[in-house]
Design a protein around this motif. Structure first.
Motif, PDB file in Angstrom:
ATOM      1  N   THR A   2       9.613  11.271   3.137  1.00  0.00           N
ATOM      2  CA  THR A   2       9.756   9.786   3.588  1.00  0.00           C
ATOM      3  C   THR A   2       9.875   9.852   5.096  1.00  0.00           C
ATOM      4  O   THR A   2      10.415  10.753   5.855  1.00  0.00           O
ATOM      5  CB  THR A   2      11.109   9.223   3.044  1.00  0.00           C
ATOM      6  N   ARG A  23       7.838   9.329  -4.665  1.00  0.00           N
ATOM      7  CA  ARG A  23       8.756   8.445  -4.406  1.00  0.00           C
ATOM      8  C   ARG A  23       8.418   7.235  -3.455  1.00  0.00           C
ATOM      9  O   ARG A  23       8.477   6.004  -3.425  1.00  0.00           O
ATOM     10  CB  ARG A  23      10.110   9.024  -3.945  1.00  0.00           C
ATOM     11  N   VAL A  26       5.883   4.643  -4.832  1.00  0.00           N
ATOM     12  CA  VAL A  26       6.758   3.842  -5.783  1.00  0.00           C
ATOM     13  C   VAL A  26       7.442   2.581  -4.683  1.00  0.00           C
ATOM     14  O   VAL A  26       7.440   1.624  -4.945  1.00  0.00           O
ATOM     15  CB  VAL A  26       7.998   4.259  -6.492  1.00  0.00           C
ATOM     16  N   LEU A  27       8.009   3.197  -3.628  1.00  0.00           N
ATOM     17  CA  LEU A  27       8.588   2.287  -2.780  1.00  0.00           C
ATOM     18  C   LEU A  27       7.718   1.271  -2.172  1.00  0.00           C
ATOM     19  O   LEU A  27       7.897   0.148  -1.747  1.00  0.00           O
ATOM     20  CB  LEU A  27       9.750   3.155  -1.822  1.00  0.00           C
ATOM     21  N   ASN A  30       6.935  -1.459  -4.579  1.00  0.00           N
ATOM     22  CA  ASN A  30       7.677  -2.454  -4.538  1.00  0.00           C
ATOM     23  C   ASN A  30       7.763  -3.524  -3.234  1.00  0.00           C
ATOM     24  O   ASN A  30       8.032  -4.767  -3.480  1.00  0.00           O
ATOM     25  CB  ASN A  30       9.337  -1.682  -4.450  1.00  0.00           C
ATOM     26  N   SER A 160      -0.625   2.077  -2.315  1.00  0.00           N
ATOM     27  CA  SER A 160       0.660   1.652  -3.108  1.00  0.00           C
ATOM     28  C   SER A 160       0.955   0.159  -2.762  1.00  0.00           C
ATOM     29  O   SER A 160       1.152  -0.301  -3.898  1.00  0.00           O
ATOM     30  CB  SER A 160       1.612   2.599  -2.861  1.00  0.00           C
ATOM     31  N   THR A 195       9.682  -0.121 -11.615  1.00  0.00           N
ATOM     32  CA  THR A 195       9.475   0.547 -10.549  1.00  0.00           C
ATOM     33  C   THR A 195      10.811   1.230 -10.036  1.00  0.00           C
ATOM     34  O   THR A 195      11.030   2.272  -9.690  1.00  0.00           O
ATOM     35  CB  THR A 195       8.894  -0.107  -9.306  1.00  0.00           C
ATOM     36  N   ALA A 199      11.661   5.307  -9.505  1.00  0.00           N
ATOM     37  CA  ALA A 199      12.171   5.566  -8.420  1.00  0.00           C
ATOM     38  C   ALA A 199      13.480   6.332  -8.581  1.00  0.00           C
ATOM     39  O   ALA A 199      13.862   7.449  -7.913  1.00  0.00           O
ATOM     40  CB  ALA A 199      12.292   4.376  -7.390  1.00  0.00           C
ATOM     41  N   GLY A 203      14.425  10.363  -7.994  1.00  0.00           N
ATOM     42  CA  GLY A 203      15.528  10.492  -7.019  1.00  0.00           C
ATOM     43  C   GLY A 203      16.781  11.208  -7.560  1.00  0.00           C
ATOM     44  O   GLY A 203      17.893  11.268  -7.073  1.00  0.00           O
ATOM     45  N   ARG A 207      19.478   5.003 -13.475  1.00  0.00           N
ATOM     46  CA  ARG A 207      18.201   4.191 -13.429  1.00  0.00           C
ATOM     47  C   ARG A 207      18.710   2.797 -13.586  1.00  0.00           C
ATOM     48  O   ARG A 207      18.123   1.669 -13.017  1.00  0.00           O
ATOM     49  CB  ARG A 207      17.580   4.413 -14.672  1.00  0.00           C
TER      50      ARG A 207
END
Length: 238
Positions: A2, A23, A26-27, A30, A160, A195, A199, A203, A207
């Motif tokens: 990241t 990850r 996915v972010l 989002n 994404s 999502t 994520a 991590g 959840r």
């Protein structure tokens, strides 16, 4: 990896790096879901015009994907430059201070639990095999053959974000006018729950808590933009 991660913090093999990219993907999705949904729901609050919704959604999608790609490219390029600088610094130290570097590597292995004799032997053998690789791995967690790629990061972020943005865009355009906002809201909140859960799983976080945060935040964003769009639409400006 990241953006903003210190070199070495998230290195540890290609598996970890792939998880980091996943990850980040996915972010990015989002961001595409929330920003585009908030935009089109706001416009839908002001007007039922399909061209207006399409233009707003496409503008948000293209602008957001471009911004994400540029930001990720700049960030990862800076990280890659830092990693290269650290590699060059380590190379110079090994050339100019070989005795001190061997002692440093020995101490690092001793701190990991090896006896002084074993640590010295391991350090000597690794130094004879590939001194630079040994120091980069133990000191910095860097693999000189697996540095982050800014182009990959930029492309991943753009793709994404685009995939995430397409969901609310289709949800607002396909249903009949009276169902556009409800269908979009439900679709977006379900997508955010999914999502968020994914994520969190990647991590190692809870959840339900992560999904709840995303759903609540998304609901607040959609409510705010819809109210603003409704107020502006009621003034007759649109």
């Amino acid at each position: 990896m990241t953006a903003g991660t210190h070199p070495g913090e998230e290195h540890g093999g290609s598996i970890n790096q792939r998880l980091n990219w996943l990850r980040a993907g996915v972010l990015g999705a989002n961001d595409g879901i929330v920003s585009t949904a908030a935009l089109v729901v706001g416009v839908a609050g002001a007007t039922a015009s399909v061209p207006a919704l399409l233009i707003a959604g496409m503008a948000g999608l293209v602008g957001g994907a471009t911004s994400m790609a540029l930001g990720e490219y700049v960030s990862v390029s800076s990280q890659r430059d830092s990693e290269r600088a650290l590699i060059e610094k380590e190379r110079r130290e090994l050339r100019d201070l070989p005795v001190e570097e061997l002692a440093e590597l020995t101490e690092l292995y001793r701190e990991r639990g090896l006896t002084p004799e074993t640590a010295r032997k391991v350090a000597e053998e690794l130094t004879a095999h590939d001194a630079l690789a040994a120091h980069l791995e133990v000191e910095l967690g860097i693999d000189q053959h697996d540095l982050v790629n800014p182009w990959h990061a930029a492309l991943s972020s753009a793709v994404s974000f685009t995939l995430g943005a397409l969901l609310p865009l289709l949800a607002i355009l396909l249903p009949p006018p009276e169902w556009r906002v409800p269908v979009t809201v439900v679709t977006v909140l379900v997508a955010l729950a999914i999502t968020g859960s994914v994520a969190a799983a990647l991590g190692g976080a809870p959840r339900i808590r992560a999904a709840t945060r995303l759903v609540v935040g998304g609901a607040l964003a959609l409510t705010a933009t819809w109210l603003i769009g409704t107020l502006i639409g009621g003034t007759g400006l649109v």
